[in-house]
Write a protein that holds these residues in place. Structure first.
Motif, mmCIF file in Angstrom:
data_model
loop_
_atom_site.group_PDB
_atom_site.id
_atom_site.type_symbol
_atom_site.label_atom_id
_atom_site.label_comp_id
_atom_site.label_asym_id
_atom_site.label_seq_id
_atom_site.Cartn_x
_atom_site.Cartn_y
_atom_site.Cartn_z
ATOM 1 N N VAL A 192 0.860 -1.182 0.000
ATOM 2 C CA VAL A 192 0.000 0.000 0.000
ATOM 3 C C VAL A 192 0.899 1.235 0.000
ATOM 4 O O VAL A 192 1.782 1.354 0.841
ATOM 5 C CB VAL A 192 -0.894 -0.025 1.266
ATOM 6 C CG1 VAL A 192 -1.429 1.344 1.597
ATOM 7 C CG2 VAL A 192 -2.020 -1.031 1.082
ATOM 8 N N GLU A 193 0.675 2.141 -0.968
ATOM 9 C CA GLU A 193 1.444 3.386 -0.962
ATOM 10 C C GLU A 193 0.590 4.525 -0.435
ATOM 11 O O GLU A 193 -0.597 4.626 -0.746
ATOM 12 C CB GLU A 193 1.916 3.748 -2.376
ATOM 13 C CG GLU A 193 3.203 3.066 -2.740
ATOM 14 C CD GLU A 193 3.895 3.755 -3.913
ATOM 15 O OE1 GLU A 193 4.506 4.829 -3.724
ATOM 16 O OE2 GLU A 193 3.804 3.218 -5.018
ATOM 17 N N ARG A 194 1.239 5.361 0.344
ATOM 18 C CA ARG A 194 0.568 6.586 0.809
ATOM 19 C C ARG A 194 1.497 7.764 0.495
ATOM 20 O O ARG A 194 2.709 7.595 0.317
ATOM 21 C CB ARG A 194 0.166 6.495 2.269
ATOM 22 C CG ARG A 194 1.249 6.188 3.318
ATOM 23 C CD ARG A 194 2.309 7.079 3.324
ATOM 24 N NE ARG A 194 3.426 7.059 4.178
ATOM 25 C CZ ARG A 194 4.369 7.984 4.055
ATOM 26 N NH1 ARG A 194 4.296 8.928 3.172
ATOM 27 N NH2 ARG A 194 5.401 7.953 4.823
ATOM 28 N N TYR A 195 0.893 8.934 0.391
ATOM 29 C CA TYR A 195 1.655 10.112 -0.042
ATOM 30 C C TYR A 195 1.521 11.217 0.990
ATOM 31 O O TYR A 195 0.400 11.564 1.402
ATOM 32 C CB TYR A 195 1.139 10.563 -1.403
ATOM 33 C CG TYR A 195 1.402 12.011 -1.757
ATOM 34 C CD1 TYR A 195 2.701 12.490 -1.919
ATOM 35 C CD2 TYR A 195 0.347 12.897 -1.933
ATOM 36 C CE1 TYR A 195 2.933 13.819 -2.241
ATOM 37 C CE2 TYR A 195 0.565 14.225 -2.270
ATOM 38 C CZ TYR A 195 1.857 14.683 -2.422
ATOM 39 O OH TYR A 195 2.093 15.994 -2.745
ATOM 40 N N GLY A 196 2.655 11.744 1.406
ATOM 41 C CA GLY A 196 2.621 12.818 2.384
ATOM 42 C C GLY A 196 3.810 13.727 2.228
ATOM 43 O O GLY A 196 4.618 13.590 1.310
HETATM 44 P P1 AMP Z 1 9.470 15.474 2.835
HETATM 45 O O1 AMP Z 1 9.483 16.886 2.466
HETATM 46 O O2 AMP Z 1 10.789 14.905 3.202
HETATM 47 O O3 AMP Z 1 8.443 15.280 3.826
HETATM 48 O O4 AMP Z 1 9.047 14.697 1.541
HETATM 49 C C1 AMP Z 1 7.817 14.948 0.923
HETATM 50 C C2 AMP Z 1 7.867 14.554 -0.513
HETATM 51 O O5 AMP Z 1 8.082 13.152 -0.643
HETATM 52 C C3 AMP Z 1 6.605 14.801 -1.263
HETATM 53 O O6 AMP Z 1 6.469 16.142 -1.655
HETATM 54 C C4 AMP Z 1 6.740 13.848 -2.441
HETATM 55 O O7 AMP Z 1 7.547 14.417 -3.445
HETATM 56 C C5 AMP Z 1 7.501 12.687 -1.832
HETATM 57 N N1 AMP Z 1 6.636 11.541 -1.513
HETATM 58 C C6 AMP Z 1 6.155 11.151 -0.319
HETATM 59 N N2 AMP Z 1 5.434 10.018 -0.436
HETATM 60 C C7 AMP Z 1 5.461 9.672 -1.746
HETATM 61 C C8 AMP Z 1 4.926 8.596 -2.522
HETATM 62 N N3 AMP Z 1 4.220 7.608 -1.961
HETATM 63 N N4 AMP Z 1 5.144 8.601 -3.853
HETATM 64 C C9 AMP Z 1 5.873 9.573 -4.450
HETATM 65 N N5 AMP Z 1 6.415 10.599 -3.761
HETATM 66 C C10 AMP Z 1 6.218 10.658 -2.435
#
Ligand code: AMP
Ligand code: MCA
Length: 482
Positions: free
Chosen positions: A278-282
């Protein structure tokens, strides 16, 4: 606002294991006692730094600060002197919390130190009043200049963890295993505060390795959190390690985040274990925005759908929101919601620039949306941000450090694809003396010492001049394509 961790005072959880680091563990009752004692000692501080080693003491220190209503600034224990000096000057903590055995480096010696006693006994204070109070200040790199302190309020922590609980059906019965560092959102907020908010438990590996993952998932852990580099290493190890495949196959949920997990690694892991990652984005500033849901359709290469309470839109270059969900039209991801940070500490200019006029946060990530709302990240606006091993690293910060080396006249930094790290840091150098340029090793050590080891260049190219346009600006695209 009530405590972020109801399990600390709820009778049914008192005897349950909250935290385990190697052979050291604390139940909820023991954690409440240790955090209560420490909260009392730091109650008068306005802000505390935490020497965030991957230990029980770091978890106790952060919980104590949150229970006391004192903002915590987690420090990377491998920070170099320049980075550490900047963070301390910028955040001005009144105390540093550290494990008794830790030796602190020079920039911290001027600060009053409080040793964290994980066995201490004390009572928890009354919960702090406001959700807008800062919980954490987490330093994050931008394209240029030194890292900025993202002020993360208590309500953002509570909101993001509860939204993830909904998306992942995350409960007190879950036992999380991870080996992430504890000075970033992923390892600390999701990986330590997450299980504690649920009343579940976390087992930290100290440092990531596939043996530890296999051991803990075989021994009752239900969830794994990791960055793509960790899953890549798992995928590499699977063919020779049947017990790892079996252990992963037993897990309830395997979650990847911090950078994109290549579809090839998704597929290799699914083929060997039957599990879908599962991928999540943050982001540090937004905490979590989207996720594939545990009860949703898994889809490799996407980061799923917006979490409850998070508004997400895609916006084209001209500022017009993308109306279609066609899987093709690319726009910048902008988000709004209770998961957002409040400001960059002491940087009203940067804070204002990060938001649109109507209050949406500009992530800088570019994406498309599938017809059913799944978000697919396709790139990043800024080429000067590098994601290596899941760490965000600003090219400008490394260029500045390189320029402080006496053998360097000019420096440019780019990221290039790397199967293990996602991207690796590449330095392009014009030496002061072309006859005896500083070696790659020397420059890597220089950056590791001043900033942090994960910011060190992995490849160094020597040039006689950097390619520049008529305005004198370095043309990085020309460099990357050399
Ligand atoms: P940070 O500033 O270190 O918190 O990193 C945040 C950045 O990580 C985001 O703006 C995205 O570019 C990248 N990121 C986080 N999760 C994902 C993901 N599941 N897939 C692609 N990029 C991600
Ligand atoms: C090597 N080392 C050096 C040098 N060279 N030390 C000093 N000077 C040098 N020149 C040391 C390193 O410190 C490290 O030590 C060891 O040698 C190996 O280095 P390296 O190859 O860099 O590390 P690695 O083992 O390959 O690390 C891979 C990793 C790591 C474990 C995946 O990159 C990692 O932990 N990434 C997690 C990043 C993360 O948590 N990001 C979340 C932020 P040692 O082995 O002792 O360490 S993003 C976020 O929070 C948002 C909200 C989100 O979405 O999640």
């Amino acid at each position: 606002m009530s405590s972020l961790f109801p399990g600390l005072t709820a009778a049914p959880s008192a005897g349950r294991t909250a935290l385990r680091f190697g052979d050291r563990a604390l139940t909820y009752a023991e954690l409440a006692a240790a955090a209560g004692a420490l909260a009392d000692r730091i109650a008068d501080a306005s802000r505390v730094a935490v020497w965030a080693t991957p230990t029980l003491e770091t978890a106790v220190a952060v919980v104590a600060a949150l229970e006391a209503g004192v903002a915590a600034v987690p420090l990377n224990p491998k920070s170099g002197e320049k980075e550490l000096g900047h963070i301390l000057a910028d955040s001005a903590p009144s105390l540093v919390l550290a494990a008794p055995a830790d030796e602190l480096p020079a920039p911290l010696l001027g600060l009053a130190r409080v040793d964290v006693d994980a066995q201490a006994g004390g009572a928890l204070p009354d919960p702090p009043a406001s959700g807008e109070d800062p919980a954490l200040i987490v330093y994050t790199s931008g394209t240029t200049g030194p890292p900025k302190g993202a002020v993360i309020p208590r309500r953002a922590v509570a909101h993001t963890l509860d939204a993830l609980a909904d998306a992942w059906q995350w409960t007190a019965d879950d036992v999380l295993v991870h080996g992430l560092p504890l000075f970033h959102v992923h390892g600390l907020v999701l990986g330590i505060l997450g299980p504690l908010r649920r009343g579940g438990s976390v087992r930290h590996l100290g440092r990531f390795d596939t043996e530890g993952v296999a051991r803990e998932l075989t021994d009752g852990a239900t969830m794994l959190f990791g960055v793509p580099t960790m899953y890549h290493r798992i995928a590499q190890a699977l063919p020779e390690t049947p017990q790892l495949a079996k252990a992963l196959g037993r897990a309830r949920l395997l979650v990847s985040g911090s950078a994109a997990l290549p579809v090839h690694d998704h597929e290799r892991i699914t083929a060997a274990t039957g599990q879908r990652i599962v991928e999540r984005y943050g982001m540090t500033e937004t905490l979590m925005n989207t996720s594939v849901r545990a009860d949703g359709e898994p889809r490799a290469g996407t980061v799923g759908v917006p979490l409850p309470g998070v508004e997400l839109r895609l916006v084209e270059e001209d500022g017009v929101p993308v109306a279609s969900y066609d899987g093709e039209t690319v726009g910048e991801i902008q988000v709004r919601g209770p998961n957002l940070f409040s400001e960059y500490l002491g940087r009203p200019d940067a804070t204002a620039a990060a938001f649109t006029e109507d209050g949406w946060f500009r992530t800088g990530d570019m994406a498309v949306r599938d017809p059913d709302g799944y978000v697919r990240i396709v790139g990043r606006k800024a080429t000067d941000l590098i994601k290596s091993g899941g760490y965000k690293i600003g090219a400008g910060e490394i260029e500045n450090a390189l320029l402080e080396h006496p053998g360097v006249r000019e420096a440019a930094v780019t990221g290039e694809p790397d199967a293990d790290l996602g991207e690796r840091i590449v330095a392009w150098i014009v030496a002061e003396d072309p006859q005896s340029p500083p070696s790659a090793r020397e420059l890597a050590d220089h950056v590791a010492r001043r900033l942090a080891p994960h910011k060190r260049p992995r490849v160094v190219h020597h040039l006689t001049a950097l390619p520049r346009n008529d305005m004198g600006k370095v043309m990085k695209r020309a460099l990357s394509h050399d």
